[in-house]
Design an enzyme around this catalytic site. Sequence first.
Site, PDB file in Angstrom:
ATOM      1  CG  HIS A   1     -11.777  -1.799  -1.225  1.00 48.58           C
ATOM      2  ND1 HIS A   1     -11.549  -3.010  -1.806  1.00 48.58           N
ATOM      3  CD2 HIS A   1     -11.864  -2.030   0.101  1.00 48.58           C
ATOM      4  CE1 HIS A   1     -11.502  -3.952  -0.878  1.00 48.58           C
ATOM      5  NE2 HIS A   1     -11.683  -3.384   0.294  1.00 48.58           N
TER       6      HIS A   1
HETATM    7  N1  UDP Z   1     -17.502  -8.573  -4.336  1.00 50.66           N
HETATM    8  C1  UDP Z   1     -18.782  -8.438  -4.866  1.00 50.66           C
HETATM    9  N2  UDP Z   1     -19.025  -7.429  -5.764  1.00 50.66           N
HETATM   10  C2  UDP Z   1     -18.057  -6.552  -6.163  1.00 50.66           C
HETATM   11  C3  UDP Z   1     -16.755  -6.709  -5.621  1.00 50.66           C
HETATM   12  C4  UDP Z   1     -16.520  -7.723  -4.698  1.00 50.66           C
HETATM   13  O1  UDP Z   1     -19.679  -9.219  -4.537  1.00 50.66           O
HETATM   14  O2  UDP Z   1     -18.345  -5.658  -6.977  1.00 50.66           O
HETATM   15  C5  UDP Z   1     -17.269  -9.645  -3.327  1.00 50.66           C
HETATM   16  C6  UDP Z   1     -16.098 -10.568  -3.596  1.00 50.66           C
HETATM   17  O3  UDP Z   1     -16.473 -11.645  -4.425  1.00 50.66           O
HETATM   18  C7  UDP Z   1     -15.729 -11.027  -2.199  1.00 50.66           C
HETATM   19  C8  UDP Z   1     -16.036  -9.819  -1.357  1.00 50.66           C
HETATM   20  O4  UDP Z   1     -16.930  -9.019  -2.108  1.00 50.66           O
HETATM   21  O5  UDP Z   1     -16.571 -12.104  -1.804  1.00 50.66           O
HETATM   22  C9  UDP Z   1     -14.779  -9.065  -1.016  1.00 50.66           C
HETATM   23  O6  UDP Z   1     -15.090  -7.898  -0.379  1.00 50.66           O
HETATM   24  P1  UDP Z   1     -14.124  -6.623  -0.370  1.00 50.66           P
HETATM   25  O7  UDP Z   1     -13.170  -6.696  -1.497  1.00 50.66           O
HETATM   26  O8  UDP Z   1     -15.002  -5.438  -0.238  1.00 50.66           O
HETATM   27  O9  UDP Z   1     -13.380  -6.754   1.031  1.00 50.66           O
HETATM   28  P2  UDP Z   1     -12.035  -7.429   1.521  1.00 50.66           P
HETATM   29  O10 UDP Z   1     -12.105  -8.875   1.152  1.00 50.66           O
HETATM   30  O11 UDP Z   1     -10.891  -6.691   0.889  1.00 50.66           O
HETATM   31  O12 UDP Z   1     -12.052  -7.243   2.999  1.00 50.66           O
END
Ligand code: UDP
Length: 364
Positions: A207
Amino acid sequence: MAGKLTLVVGARPNFMKAAPLMEAIAAGKRFEARLVHTGQHFDANMSQVFFEQLGLSEPHVYLNIHGGNPAEQVGRVILELEKEFNANRPDMVVVFGDVNATLAAAVTANKMELPLAHVEAGLRSFDRSMPEEHNRIVTDMLADLLFTPSPDGDENLLREGVAPERILRVGNIMVDSLQRFRPAAEALAAWEGLGLAPGAYGLITLHRPSNVDDPEVLRGLVEALVEIQKQIPLFFPVHPRTREQLRSSQLLAALENAGVQVAEPVGYLQFLSLMTRARFVLTDSGGIQEETTMLGIPCLTARANTERPITISQGTNRLVGNQPEGILQGFAEMLAAKGQLGQPELWDGKTAERIESILADKLL
Ligand code: UDP
């Protein structure tokens, strides 16, 4: 009299960080906490499901601010938060991670002369093309208490001139949620309902704007996934931003035709469940690099850099870039490599308790 804290969340990666802190605050009985949700993520599967699954209480305030361009979003959150902080003036504002809501709350707290704490401070990708990097830097520069997850965070902040007494290494708060919910996630066996065999599928999330906003880059990523799918089945819960881009560049069909299971984003328990039995995860997420390290599941990060280098030095992560050749090479190397379980220091499930104690020492 109890101290007053206001925690501000806005997007998916905030919820699994705020939940353990809300719980530690409730258990400590030393603070009253208000939870403000800016509404940056508003779909049920990007927001509501996390409140339900993580046992996070309904937000006291929901600002419902989403859409529009990022500057507009940040501006509107600042205007609304100022009203909220005026009506319910906290002793400290607490923000998490690197999303736009984090930046907006940090600026508002600063303008209103409210003390600010940043959970997950000090992370740096050194990539100024990432909007998250700007959010991290600005928030850290404005924060009074900087709660870092790992020694590299401390070093980055010291190098940037942050006073050492404001830097507090407490460990990784996402690990609190991971440890707490891992048994339920494993019991759920989410792979079964999807026809996936344990240890024999790949889990994909993408994403980051640098990967999904440029159709050529996205095409290369899809090409790599189609190639990998020939060797091992892939499950890809697609972030709303990515779905829009895949659809407009006609790439969604290419994935589906190749047999990749393309789905809506899944809940926290489902995703954690799927991670525990994946052969590998391919992602550009920040949090997932950390979760896979804790679970000992190989992680291919489709980026040129990471703000979480400890997941490489002490974990399962490898950077493979966003070009098909690099991804396929990383995939082959990963298959040949021996697994490794990572447990960086203080990633022990007690980070929220440590934060609550420090806040009590500093504020009460
Ligand atoms: N996650 C979730 N469902 C999904 C994809 C990710 O629950 O379909 C969780 C993942 O386990 C982690 C969090 O969302 O705890 C990560 O969020 P994201 O990747 O949106 O953000 P980033 O960490 O890149 O800021």
